[in-house]
Scaffold this motif. Structure first.
Motif: not given
Length: 298
Positions: A176-177, A180, A186-188, A190
């Motif tokens: 996820i990182e 991003r 963004g966070e959602k 990813s």
């Protein structure tokens, strides 16, 4: 003989009455013919002047025919069969034009494209186009990409240089990182990419990234410069002729009603011999058949 002639003897007043009666009859006859001829002219003019009304009547007639024949659901018009086209009110020539167009591997990505290819009337298009369901990515690509351009050419060059510094990594192991770090994710998004990947059991082809909800095509292209499918997961394919609706619906691309439709079609028609038969199943996402086939076997 005298009695017979007596019936035709009239005095002066009677002869005047007969004359006026004949005059009135002739006058009425002339008036009748004049009014009838003028009325016919008015009717002809009314038909000439009411083309818009005739178009509306054609549209209403097409609606009634569709209502009486089938219940429409959203569908991709690129995969209209002969029977489907007939029930929609298309002529044989219009259906043939679509099939000839599709033989070259081309797709109509809008209602205007569909009309240009098939040459269906405006009234019929007005009735059936609300049910057209094109792939999301085609609609996204049709949008202007100007909003995604940077205000400065130097910034654009700088971002491309920055991207070129990275080596291509495996999309199936991206965290996820790491996702991003891509501009536009963004966070959602990813987290959504990783969740979608887990539901699939891993990406088999790069194009599956386009299927992630909310991910713009430009962002996908940007992501594939950094991440691609380098190691394909081992997938146990589902036998479409023996699997239950519950097992079929485990595949991300098949909704519950579509899975049940496959089982019902199989019960009515026997063994499915070709993936092309799936286009006959209502609401089947045939625009994604190339990806769906990766998970199914006959």
């Amino acid at each position: 003989m005298k009695n017979f002639k007596s019936h035709f003897r009239f005095n002066k007043q009677e002869r005047s009455g007969v004359f006026y009666l004949l005059f009135i009859i002739v006058l009425l006859q002339v008036a009748y013919f004049v009014l009838r001829s003028s009325g016919a002219t008015e009717v002809d003019n009314s038909f000439i002047e009411n083309d818009d009304l005739q178009t509306q009547m054609d549209s209403l007639k097409a609606r009634v025919q569709l209502k009486d024949s089938i219940k429409l659901y959203p569908f991709n018009p690129n995969y209209i069969t002969d029977y489907k086209g007939y029930t929609l009110g298309m002529s044989i020539e219009e259906i043939d034009r679509l099939h000839s167009f599709r033989k070259d591997g081309k797709f109509a990505n809008s209602a205007d494209d569909f009309q240009e290819v098939t040459q269906v009337s405006d009234s019929l298009l007005q009735v059936i186009s609300p049910y057209f369901k094109f792939p999301e990515w085609t609609q996204k690509k049709s949008k202007s990409t100007s909003s995604y351009k940077t205000s400065s050419k130097e910034q654009d060059r700088g971002s491309r240089k920055a991207e070129s510094k990275f080596t291509v990594s495996d999309l199936n192991s991206a965290t996820i990182e790491e996702l991003r770090e891509i501009n536009g994710i963004g966070e959602k998004l990813s987290a959504r990419i990783v969740k979608f990947r887990d539901r699939l059991g891993g990406f088999l082809v790069n194009e599956q990234l386009y299927d992630v909800y909310g991910l713009e095509p430009e962002v996908v292209e940007r992501t594939l410069k950094r991440f691609q499918v380098l190691k394909k997961p081992v997938i146990e394919k589902i036998n479409i002729n023996t699997a239950s609706a519950k097992n079929l619906s485990k595949l991300v691309y098949l909704q519950k009603d579509v899975s049940e439709g496959i089982v019902n079609y199989r019960s009515d028609n026997g063994t499915i011999l070709s993936f092309d038969e799936l286009s006959k199943i209502e609401n089947f996402p045939f625009e994604k058949i190339d990806r769906i086939k990766l998970y199914l076997t006959l």
